[in-house]
Scaffold this active site. Structure first.
Site, short mmCIF file in Angstrom:
data_model
loop_
_atom_site.label_atom_id
_atom_site.label_comp_id
_atom_site.label_asym_id
_atom_site.label_seq_id
_atom_site.Cartn_x
_atom_site.Cartn_y
_atom_site.Cartn_z
N ARG A 50 -0.37 75.22 39.12
CA ARG A 50 1.01 75.04 38.68
C ARG A 50 1.16 75.74 37.33
NH1 ARG A 50 1.95 68.53 39.81
NH2 ARG A 50 1.24 68.53 41.99
N ASP A 52 3.87 76.26 33.91
CA ASP A 52 5.07 75.79 33.22
C ASP A 52 6.06 76.93 33.02
OD1 ASP A 52 4.22 73.16 32.90
OD2 ASP A 52 3.16 73.60 31.04
N TYR A 111 -7.90 81.21 33.77
CA TYR A 111 -6.72 81.51 32.96
C TYR A 111 -7.11 82.43 31.82
CZ TYR A 111 -3.87 77.74 35.06
OH TYR A 111 -3.16 76.95 35.92
N ARG A 198 -3.41 75.57 26.85
CA ARG A 198 -2.57 75.81 25.69
C ARG A 198 -2.97 74.92 24.51
NH1 ARG A 198 3.30 74.97 27.82
NH2 ARG A 198 3.71 75.07 25.56
#
Length: 255
Positions: A50, A52, A111, A198
């Site tokens: 998922r 954002d 990521y 993050r």
């Protein structure tokens, strides 16, 4: 029904995230609409991860089930035509057995976070990297990052809105490298908590500025408290790079 695995690249800037949203456009909504226009079928897209609002993807893996007989290459070409002008591209399209699932069959996710560390404003990468004007010590950031590698309770580094039942995750790799004014942070794990990457990047940036020590990073992790977090990096520098799957008949383990 045929299950098609789609490898997607997208710019997350115009979207409220990958998943369908009730309050704004999403990548899922755009792809499902394109499938409807190509096949006349209403489908539900499932994805390996998922993202954002504002987060990008270089190789997000998703799947859709389609009854219409259509070759993978033809489906890919047709979807790319229908997706214009949305900044979404289908890079690859392959058939998979019905028991295969883009999310639940995934055994690893990677990521990358990109920081442009310079005084001059961003032009070509505006909205696609975190612009940090103060100098960053990438070597210090990398040393601190190693304290987060392994199996830990990452409560400090998860969003208060995270829906995961267990905050314990195993972080396989967290590496910080500099090439000129580009600082990249690569994170690899089987799965991540909401905002985990993050949150880790923001905290490492404090180390890079000399505001936090390695010991403070360890203390924040041990605190298991979101209130102990140093900083949450903005979404525009984050990219979903790759999803890994078990090998198929001796082939590679990427989708």
């Amino acid at each position: 029904m045929t299950r098609f695995a789609l490898t997607l690249e997208f710019d997350g800037g115009p979207f409220f995230g990958l998943q369908r949203q009730g309050h704004g456009p999403s990548v899922q909504e755009s792809v499902e609409r394109a499938v409807l226009e190509v096949t006349g079928e209403t489908v539900t897209m499932h994805s390996a991860g998922r993202t954002d609002s504002g987060v990008h993807a270089l190789g997000m893996v998703s799947h859709v089930d389609i009854a219409k007989e259509i070759a993978p290459f033809r489906l890919m070409e047709a979807l790319n035509a229908k997706l214009r002008p949305d900044p979404i591209a289908v890079l690859a399209c392959e058939t998979r057995p019905e028991e295969w699932h883009a999310r639940f069959a995934c055994i690893g996710r990677r990521y990358q976070y990109r920081i442009r560390n310079r005084r001059a404003p961003l032009t070509l990468e505006r909205g696609r990297a975190w612009h940090v004007t103060r100098p960053l010590d990438a070597e210090a950031m990398h040393r601190a990052a190693q304290l987060l590698v392994g199996r830990h309770d990452f409560t400090t580094f998860r969003s208060v809105h995270c829906q995961a039942r267990d905050p314990v995750k195993t972080l396989d790799r967290l590496a910080v490298e500099r090439a000129g004014d580009l600082v990249t942070i690569e994170a690899e794990a089987r799965s991540f908590l909401h905002h985990q990457v993050r949150s880790m990047v923001g905290t490492l940036a404090l180390v890079g500025h000399g505001q936090w020590s390695e010991e403070q990073v360890a203390e924040a992790l041990e605190a298991r408290d979101r209130g102990a977090l140093g900083l949450n990096a903005p979404p525009e520098g984050l990219y979903f790079v790759e999803a890994r799957y078990p090998p198929r008949n001796g082939e590679g383990d990427r989708a």
